[in-house]
Design a protein around this motif. Structure first.
Motif, PDB file in Angstrom:
ATOM      1  N   PHE A 213       0.856  -1.173   0.000  1.00  0.00           N
ATOM      2  CA  PHE A 213       0.000   0.000   0.000  1.00  0.00           C
ATOM      3  C   PHE A 213       0.898   1.231   0.000  1.00  0.00           C
ATOM      4  CE2 PHE A 213      -2.795  -3.135   2.134  1.00  0.00           C
ATOM      5  CZ  PHE A 213      -3.863  -3.086   1.241  1.00  0.00           C
TER       6      PHE A 213
ATOM      7  N   SER B  94      -4.442   2.627  13.377  1.00  0.00           N
ATOM      8  CA  SER B  94      -4.891   2.634  11.986  1.00  0.00           C
ATOM      9  C   SER B  94      -4.864   1.202  11.471  1.00  0.00           C
ATOM     10  CB  SER B  94      -4.005   3.558  11.134  1.00  0.00           C
ATOM     11  OG  SER B  94      -2.634   3.201  11.252  1.00  0.00           O
TER      12      SER B  94
ATOM     13  N   LEU C 142      -4.462  -1.786   8.088  1.00  0.00           N
ATOM     14  CA  LEU C 142      -3.792  -2.115   6.836  1.00  0.00           C
ATOM     15  C   LEU C 142      -4.778  -2.189   5.672  1.00  0.00           C
ATOM     16  CD1 LEU C 142      -1.160  -2.991   5.391  1.00  0.00           C
ATOM     17  CD2 LEU C 142      -1.770  -5.350   5.964  1.00  0.00           C
ATOM     18  N   TRP C 143      -5.914  -2.859   5.890  1.00  0.00           N
ATOM     19  CA  TRP C 143      -6.858  -3.122   4.810  1.00  0.00           C
ATOM     20  C   TRP C 143      -7.942  -2.055   4.770  1.00  0.00           C
ATOM     21  CZ3 TRP C 143      -5.251  -6.667   1.496  1.00  0.00           C
ATOM     22  CH2 TRP C 143      -4.365  -7.655   1.949  1.00  0.00           C
ATOM     23  N   PRO C 144      -8.541  -1.838   3.600  1.00  0.00           N
ATOM     24  CA  PRO C 144      -9.589  -0.812   3.485  1.00  0.00           C
ATOM     25  C   PRO C 144     -10.740  -1.054   4.456  1.00  0.00           C
ATOM     26  CG  PRO C 144      -8.906  -1.558   1.300  1.00  0.00           C
ATOM     27  CD  PRO C 144      -8.256  -2.484   2.291  1.00  0.00           C
ATOM     28  N   SER C 145     -11.106  -0.014   5.170  1.00  0.00           N
ATOM     29  CA  SER C 145     -12.173  -0.139   6.159  1.00  0.00           C
ATOM     30  C   SER C 145     -12.657   1.248   6.552  1.00  0.00           C
ATOM     31  CB  SER C 145     -11.677  -0.868   7.410  1.00  0.00           C
ATOM     32  OG  SER C 145     -12.683  -0.931   8.406  1.00  0.00           O
TER      33      SER C 145
ATOM     34  N   GLN D  43      -7.012   3.606   6.983  1.00  0.00           N
ATOM     35  CA  GLN D  43      -5.818   2.895   6.545  1.00  0.00           C
ATOM     36  C   GLN D  43      -4.539   3.605   6.991  1.00  0.00           C
ATOM     37  OE1 GLN D  43      -6.993   2.003   2.198  1.00  0.00           O
ATOM     38  NE2 GLN D  43      -5.569   0.373   2.735  1.00  0.00           N
ATOM     39  N   HIS D  44      -3.512   2.779   7.245  1.00  0.00           N
ATOM     40  CA  HIS D  44      -2.191   3.339   7.547  1.00  0.00           C
ATOM     41  C   HIS D  44      -1.766   4.316   6.449  1.00  0.00           C
ATOM     42  CE1 HIS D  44      -2.047   0.005  10.253  1.00  0.00           C
ATOM     43  NE2 HIS D  44      -1.421  -0.854   9.482  1.00  0.00           N
TER      44      HIS D  44
ATOM     45  N   GLN E  93      -2.286   7.324   5.436  1.00  0.00           N
ATOM     46  CA  GLN E  93      -3.179   8.145   4.620  1.00  0.00           C
ATOM     47  C   GLN E  93      -3.471   9.464   5.340  1.00  0.00           C
ATOM     48  OE1 GLN E  93      -4.310   6.940   1.448  1.00  0.00           O
ATOM     49  NE2 GLN E  93      -2.717   5.457   1.985  1.00  0.00           N
TER      50      GLN E  93
ATOM     51  N   THR F 149      -6.650   9.514   7.425  1.00  0.00           N
ATOM     52  CA  THR F 149      -6.556   8.833   8.713  1.00  0.00           C
ATOM     53  C   THR F 149      -6.031   9.772   9.787  1.00  0.00           C
ATOM     54  OG1 THR F 149      -6.207   6.720   7.611  1.00  0.00           O
ATOM     55  CG2 THR F 149      -5.507   6.874   9.910  1.00  0.00           C
TER      56      THR F 149
ATOM     57  N   ARG G 164     -15.063  -5.063   2.432  1.00  0.00           N
ATOM     58  CA  ARG G 164     -14.512  -3.876   3.069  1.00  0.00           C
ATOM     59  C   ARG G 164     -15.006  -3.802   4.504  1.00  0.00           C
ATOM     60  NH1 ARG G 164     -12.596   1.309   1.829  1.00  0.00           N
ATOM     61  NH2 ARG G 164     -13.169   2.867   3.401  1.00  0.00           N
TER      62      ARG G 164
END
Length: 341
Positions: free
Chosen positions: A25, A157, A159-162, A221-222, A224, A227, A287
């Motif tokens: 990412f 934060s 890793l995966w989209p959420s 996400q990390h 970003q 975030t 998601r």
């Protein structure tokens, strides 16, 4: 918490399989240069400021995982702004500085921890036992300070989209606090992880008859920019709620502190799905925050087992698309009425 990193992205916790599965990412958020802020005024990475007027103790914790640095950027901003409480005490913590020091944008998941996941070691069996590790030693140093907090927010934060969310453990007072903050609007009561106790699950914060309250916010996400803004808004909302600050002065220092981002949605986890095999696989990409309308809908297979939604309107909490055996793959939750908190 960012549990997906430990399950899929860190070779220290999954060996060669994790290296092969590690997703890529982009790192868009600048890495904070903590400099002298890493020194602290109580101990390395821990700043605490007492007001002359009595009041509650508010603690904000960042860098529980070394690669989740958006929360650290929020606290650095506040330190640079000279934020001080009008009542009580304000504590700002950079928890796992040793892991953060290893952060490399070219391989950003490798700095999650040094020896073990710092957000799974807060039980007395680990903290009071004979075992030593970088994370355990640091947690032992921080524990008296953190357990003296009346209000605590742990900044994380994913890793995966959420969608962003707050996790409360099972203490209903934590759910009520999360609903009052209102940002992010999704507030989820859960049981934590079978692999070890989180900081927010310490008895000091989780006992039903207790007074101290802790929340964990997953800001997105990390790495970003969005975030960073979500974590800042959540933490600023807690500053306002805490009673430690004159609101007019706080608004002048942190002009975003009065913002709320939506009507709270409350949910509680009904099943935590732990991968029983290395062959755990979702039937399609999901998601975090997605709602599956019908109970009995197939979500994943785990060896010969089918994982299906246990009820209608099933909320998927932080699904991890690549999950090693023994790690949390997804938490399934049902929505609550506002009065249920």
């Amino acid at each position: 918490m960012g549990h997906a990193d430990g399950a899929t992205g860190d070779p220290a916790s999954g060996g060669q399989a994790a290296v092969q599965a590690r997703p890529v990412f982009p790192v868009q958020l600048p890495v904070p240069r903590l400099g002298d802020w890493a020194r602290g005024n109580l101990m390395p990475g821990a700043w605490s400021f007492a007001a002359p007027t009595p009041g509650p103790h508010l603690a904000l914790v960042s860098l529980m995982h070394g690669n989740e640095y958006a929360g650290a950027a929020v606290l650095q901003r506040w330190l640079e702004a000279g934020l001080r409480p009008d009542r009580g005490r304000l504590t700002l913590v950079f928890a796992n500085l040793a892991a953060f020091a290893r952060f490399d944008p070219a391989d950003p998941t490798l700095s999650r921890f040094i020896d073990e996941d710092m957000n799974r070691i807060w039980g007395d069996r680990a903290l009071k036992g004979p075992r030593r590790s970088t994370e355990l030693d640091r947690a032992r140093d921080l524990l008296p300070l953190l357990e003296s907090a009346d209000l605590l927010l742990d900044l994380h934060s994913m890793l995966w989209p959420s969608n962003a969310l707050m996790l409360t453990g099972r203490a209903r007072r934590a759910m009520r606090l999360g609903a009052r903050l209102g940002t992010p609007p999704l507030v989820v009561a859960d049981e934590g992880h079978g692999t070890g106790l989180r900081l927010i699950d310490r008895p000091a914060f989780a006992a039903e008859d207790g007074q101290r309250t802790a929340l964990l916010v997953e800001g997105g996400q990390h790495w970003q920019d969005a975030t960073l803004e979500t974590l800042g808004a959540c933490a600023a909302a807690l500053l306002r709620e805490s009673g430690c600050f004159d609101l007019d002065r706080l608004a002048a220092t942190l002009p975003e502190s009065a913002r709320r981002h939506g009507t709270p949605q409350l949910a509680e986890v009904t099943r935590t799905v732990v991968a029983g095999t290395h062959g755990f696989q979702f039937v399609r990409p999901f998601r975090g925050g997605e709602v599956v309308a019908e109970g009995g809908t197939l979500l994943a297979t785990d060896g010969g087992e089918e994982i299906r939604t246990p009820h209608d309107q099933c909320l998927l909490v932080m699904p991890s698309p690549r999950t090693l055996r023994g790690h949390t793959a997804v938490r399934l939750a049902r929505f609550l009425a506002p009065g249920d908190a």
